[in-house]
Enzyme design. Structure first.
Site: not given
Ligand SMILES: [Zn+2]
Length: 345
Positions: A242-244
């Site tokens: 999700i951070c990507t």
């Protein structure tokens, strides 16, 4: 797809060849006249199984001393009652290979009907067949093209048949796309095994493809590891951190995930996107495209958007062909072993 299973009678095999099909799948004899005259009675002609003999009569580095060629295996192939499960991308390849490699009593089960999008790779079907059951059309086609081969279709679910039905076969080949169906088949064949009766052990040859990847293997129920034993080996669906997605997108897929996972709920609230709704897909596509421009990422398209949100893995005809070829080698291996097994008893 229909819920109404239906047993379909098949026509007597004809020896007349159809012109509108690729030459590669036809059993072409040296001389067409021979086909018409001798095949009409027995479905065989001189040199018909030459290509099989090349494989089965040739000794290899592990051949035992005193080995005299594969006549027994060839006889077994001709007499063997074999069940093919699935008449889709892999199933078409399997049926074609079986018919051309000496199997004559083939049964096929499939619960699907033909869709126009199948026609690029499911080569036993034509445009006029759209909407008809795959099993029935595949059986008709193979019998029309390959003399002396009997294909018995069943249009319905594997669960419609009881263990007695499965007990009549010597070999079962799966070309399925569903894990659930494979687990059911595996459990049924394991359940059939009676220690006192060696014929009750039906080798299961299982094939599967996913994009460029595929597998072909033999399961000997209760002897080798079974399908259930190796469920962990499956690919998990591709997911992205999700951070990507939120901070450092690098791929067009990251932008599409951003649009569908993060932006959609912000804009649409509780409304879930519908992957079959073109307006929703268009919104996701435009949102992903704007994101991609911002990060200078190429490759966001409408069809990629649809593929990512629907988790579509393209079916690749070459993968099916390669895996079905692998399955064919396994069939020969199993038949060879089986005939040795039978002759030892
Ligand atoms: Zn197991």
């Amino acid at each position: 797809m229909s819920d109404t299973p239906m047993q379909t009678d098949h026509a007597t095999p004809s020896v007349v060849n159809n012109i509108d099909t690729p030459a590669s799948i036809a059993a072409v004899p040296e001389n067409d006249d021979v086909l018409v005259s001798s095949a009409a009675s027995v479905g065989d002609w001189d040199g018909r199984w030459k290509h099989i003999s090349k494989v089965l009569d040739r000794p290899g580095p592990f051949t035992e001393e005193g080995w005299t060629g594969g006549q027994e295996t060839k006889d077994f192939l001709h007499a063997c009652k074999i069940l093919v499960i699935g008449a889709g991308g892999l199933g078409c390849e399997i049926l074609k290979n079986l018919a051309l490699s000496g199997f004559r009593d083939i049964h096929v089960i499939d619960m699907d009907t033909i869709d126009i999008s199948n026609l690029n790779r499911q080569f036993l079907f034509r445009q006029a067949d759209v909407g008809r059951p795959k099993a029935t059309v595949a059986a008709e086609f193979v019998m029309k093209r390959v003399a002396g081969v009997n294909v018995t279709p069943f249009y319905g679910k594997i669960q419609d048949k009881d263990p007695d039905y499965y007990a009549q076969f010597q070999l079962v080949i799966c070309g399925l796309d569903s894990i659930e169906a494979r687990r059911w088949m595996n459990a049924t064949l394991v359940g059939l095994v009676d220690e006192d009766s060696p014929e009750s052990m039906k080798p299961l040859i299982d094939g599967g493809t996913e994009g460029f990847k595929g597998q072909a293997r033999v399961i000997l129920p209760t002897i080798s590891s079974c399908y259930e034993c190796s469920l962990d080996m499956f690919n998990k669906p591709t997911t992205f951190p999700i951070c990507t997605i939120a901070n450092t997108p690098r791929l067009p897929e990251h932008c599409i995930e951003w649009a569908s996972v993060l932006e959609w709920p912000k804009v649409w609230g509780d409304v879930k996107y519908d992957t079959d709704n073109p307006e929703h897909i268009t919104w996701l596509y435009n949102t992903a495209l704007a994101r991609a421009k911002q990060f200078n990422i190429q490759g966001v398209t409408y069809s990629l958007t649809q593929g990512v949100v629907k988790n579509i893995i393209p079916a690749i005809a070459s993968t099916n062909a390669i895996i079905a070829g692998g399955l064919g080698l396994l069939e020969y291996g199993v038949c060879d072993r089986t005939t040795i097994f039978i002759s030892l008893r």
